[in-house]
Design a protein around this motif. Structure first.
Motif, mmCIF file in Angstrom:
data_model
loop_
_atom_site.group_PDB
_atom_site.id
_atom_site.type_symbol
_atom_site.label_atom_id
_atom_site.label_comp_id
_atom_site.label_asym_id
_atom_site.label_seq_id
_atom_site.Cartn_x
_atom_site.Cartn_y
_atom_site.Cartn_z
ATOM 1 N N GLY A 79 71.969 0.588 10.931
ATOM 2 C CA GLY A 79 71.417 1.262 12.096
ATOM 3 C C GLY A 79 71.970 2.671 12.150
ATOM 4 N N ILE A 80 71.479 3.468 13.088
ATOM 5 C CA ILE A 80 71.965 4.836 13.247
ATOM 6 C C ILE A 80 72.699 4.939 14.577
ATOM 7 N N LEU A 81 73.942 5.396 14.540
ATOM 8 C CA LEU A 81 74.801 5.459 15.729
ATOM 9 C C LEU A 81 74.762 6.867 16.307
ATOM 10 N N ILE A 82 74.414 6.951 17.593
ATOM 11 C CA ILE A 82 74.283 8.235 18.282
ATOM 12 C C ILE A 82 75.297 8.279 19.414
ATOM 13 N N GLY A 83 76.049 9.389 19.485
ATOM 14 C CA GLY A 83 77.107 9.507 20.483
ATOM 15 C C GLY A 83 76.957 10.718 21.377
ATOM 16 N N GLY A 85 76.561 14.010 23.390
ATOM 17 C CA GLY A 85 75.786 15.186 23.020
ATOM 18 C C GLY A 85 74.577 14.846 22.176
ATOM 19 N N MET A 86 74.237 13.561 22.074
ATOM 20 C CA MET A 86 73.118 13.070 21.260
ATOM 21 C C MET A 86 73.296 13.424 19.790
ATOM 22 N N GLN A 87 74.553 13.429 19.360
ATOM 23 C CA GLN A 87 74.864 13.739 17.966
ATOM 24 C C GLN A 87 75.025 12.438 17.173
ATOM 25 N N THR A 88 74.399 12.407 16.041
ATOM 26 C CA THR A 88 74.482 11.232 15.174
ATOM 27 C C THR A 88 75.819 11.189 14.450
ATOM 28 N N VAL A 89 76.390 10.009 14.361
ATOM 29 C CA VAL A 89 77.602 9.804 13.567
ATOM 30 C C VAL A 89 77.172 9.731 12.106
ATOM 31 N N GLU A 90 77.572 10.711 11.318
ATOM 32 C CA GLU A 90 77.106 10.792 9.939
ATOM 33 C C GLU A 90 77.871 9.825 9.036
ATOM 34 N N THR A 91 77.120 9.170 8.160
ATOM 35 C CA THR A 91 77.703 8.265 7.165
ATOM 36 C C THR A 91 77.000 8.507 5.836
ATOM 37 N N THR A 92 77.675 8.157 4.757
ATOM 38 C CA THR A 92 77.064 8.293 3.446
ATOM 39 C C THR A 92 76.062 7.169 3.225
ATOM 40 N N ALA A 93 75.112 7.398 2.346
ATOM 41 C CA ALA A 93 74.076 6.409 2.057
ATOM 42 C C ALA A 93 74.662 5.218 1.316
ATOM 43 N N LEU A 94 74.165 4.042 1.644
ATOM 44 C CA LEU A 94 74.549 2.851 0.893
ATOM 45 C C LEU A 94 73.945 2.916 -0.507
ATOM 46 N N ASN A 134 65.187 6.989 28.978
ATOM 47 C CA ASN A 134 65.737 8.167 29.666
ATOM 48 C C ASN A 134 67.163 7.936 30.143
ATOM 49 N N GLN A 135 67.432 6.756 30.754
ATOM 50 C CA GLN A 135 68.784 6.535 31.246
ATOM 51 C C GLN A 135 69.764 6.302 30.099
ATOM 52 N N ILE A 136 69.319 5.674 29.017
ATOM 53 C CA ILE A 136 70.194 5.529 27.851
ATOM 54 C C ILE A 136 70.556 6.908 27.313
ATOM 55 N N LYS A 137 69.564 7.792 27.253
ATOM 56 C CA LYS A 137 69.828 9.147 26.766
ATOM 57 C C LYS A 137 70.842 9.858 27.657
ATOM 58 N N GLN A 138 70.740 9.690 28.962
ATOM 59 C CA GLN A 138 71.689 10.314 29.888
ATOM 60 C C GLN A 138 73.101 9.788 29.659
ATOM 61 N N TRP A 139 73.241 8.482 29.518
ATOM 62 C CA TRP A 139 74.558 7.890 29.283
ATOM 63 C C TRP A 139 75.172 8.395 27.973
ATOM 64 N N VAL A 140 74.358 8.386 26.933
ATOM 65 C CA VAL A 140 74.864 8.790 25.617
ATOM 66 C C VAL A 140 75.200 10.276 25.614
ATOM 67 N N ASP A 141 74.339 11.082 26.172
ATOM 68 C CA ASP A 141 74.552 12.528 26.189
ATOM 69 C C ASP A 141 75.843 12.881 26.919
ATOM 70 N N SER A 142 76.140 12.143 27.988
ATOM 71 C CA SER A 142 77.339 12.433 28.787
ATOM 72 C C SER A 142 78.608 11.821 28.209
ATOM 73 N N GLY A 143 78.470 10.921 27.240
ATOM 74 C CA GLY A 143 79.645 10.276 26.661
ATOM 75 C C GLY A 143 79.984 8.947 27.289
ATOM 76 N N ALA A 144 79.155 8.451 28.220
ATOM 77 C CA ALA A 144 79.426 7.170 28.857
ATOM 78 C C ALA A 144 79.036 5.998 27.967
ATOM 79 N N ALA A 145 78.232 6.252 26.956
ATOM 80 C CA ALA A 145 77.766 5.171 26.089
ATOM 81 C C ALA A 145 77.451 5.733 24.707
ATOM 82 N N THR A 146 77.366 4.845 23.756
ATOM 83 C CA THR A 146 76.767 5.156 22.461
ATOM 84 C C THR A 146 75.579 4.221 22.290
ATOM 85 N N VAL A 147 74.625 4.625 21.482
ATOM 86 C CA VAL A 147 73.505 3.743 21.193
ATOM 87 C C VAL A 147 73.319 3.694 19.682
ATOM 88 N N GLU A 148 73.180 2.492 19.173
ATOM 89 C CA GLU A 148 72.933 2.294 17.751
ATOM 90 C C GLU A 148 71.581 1.596 17.613
#
Length: 303
Positions: A79-83, A85-94, A134-148
């Motif tokens: 999956g892709i993990l977003i934290g 500021g809506m920035q993706t946690v970068e990982t190398t390709a499998l 929209n609310q997930i985006k608000q939580w993630v953008d503010s740092g209250a949550a991450t979404v994968e």
């Protein structure tokens, strides 16, 4: 005066018998030739049928034993993990055949760990996405949550033969690989005017249009990735892994349907289209994770 007719003498009884025997011998020889010819044709037909069956079995085996393909960058966990500021946690390709690496959740509970397994043809996924994005985006953008977000393709056979679920999951991997910080917007775009289950879904050109709708600046590499189905094998593999389990850091053993929504490892089973109910579940799951610290900022329902 003559009566007409042949002047040759009539065949004797022995001559007639020999002539009959010769005729019978010729008929038997012709029948033997015919039988040999039919036998040859029958054997040839069986041989061709056998060859066709072997070819079909070989094709089925070839298709079922897919060569493992490389995964996209930034989806090492499947999956892709977003934290924040809506920035993706970068990982190398499998690499081909390499096992996924589960993301490490925040054990303090100060950041809610939201994971969503989606199929882009799934109508229930669309309902959850449109109500809660929209609310997930608000939580993630503010740092209250991450979404994968985990794109899977369990409805590949439900799109009138176009394999839309698989193609859209591949497209999601393409965006994750080439423009990861636009992934959340692309994920949301795929649920706008979502095609109905059982329909052909979106064409590749229409999926490319969704990439542009997500605000991706350069689409050349992504467009090629979509057309080439670069991550088709990977998309099939992640689906199989989700369905067979185990699901890491979770009370859920395996995905049995979409959307499967997890918060701090606990499965959400409430109303998919009620953002307040989902927000309450996020708060409860986060509260059960920590004992002394208070999350700041705290996820709250979108107004």
């Amino acid at each position: 005066m003559t009566n007409g007719g042949s002047n040759e003498p009539r065949p004797t009884r022995n001559q007639r018998r020999e002539a009959a025997r010769e005729k019978a011998r010729q008929l038997r020889e012709e029948q033997r030739k015919k039988d040999r010819r039919n036998k040859f044709l029958l054997q040839g037909g069986i041989g061709l049928a056998a060859i066709a069956i072997v070819a079909m079995v070989a094709l089925i085996i070839m298709n079922s034993i897919r060569p493992a393909g490389p995964g996209p960058a930034n989806m090492a966990s499947d999956g892709i993990l977003i934290g924040e500021g809506m920035q993706t946690v970068e990982t190398t390709a499998l690499k081909a055949g390499e096992e996924p690496l589960p993301s490490k959740p925040d054990e303090t509970g100060t950041v809610a760990d939201i994971r969503v397994y989606v199929d882009y043809l799934c109508p229930f996924c669309g309902r959850f996405e449109r109500a809660n994005s929209n609310q997930i985006k608000q939580w993630v953008d503010s740092g209250a949550a991450t979404v994968e977000i985990h794109p899977i393709s369990i409805l590949t056979s439900k799109s009138a033969g176009t394999q839309y679920s698989l193609r859209s999951a591949n497209a999601a991997a393409c965006v994750a690989n080439y423009s990861p910080n636009d992934f959340f917007a692309f994920n949301s775009a795929l649920f706008v005017d979502q095609p109905a289950e059982g329909s052909p879904g979106l064409s590749n050109e229409e999926i490319k249009g969704k990439v542009k709708d997500a605000g991706v600046k350069s689409t050349t590499a992504i467009d090629k990735c979509i057309d080439d189905m670069t991550f088709k094998s990977w998309a099939s593999d992640v689906t199989e892994r989700a369905l067979s389990g185990p699901i890491p850091n979770s009370e859920v053993k395996a995905v049995t349907g979409t959307p499967t929504v997890l918060v701090n490892g606990k499965q959400y089973t409430g109303a998919l289209d009620d953002p307040k109910e989902f927000a309450a579940f996020v708060l409860q799951a986060a509260g059960e994770t920590y004992s002394t610290s208070t999350p700041t900022p705290t996820p709250t329902p979108a107004g």
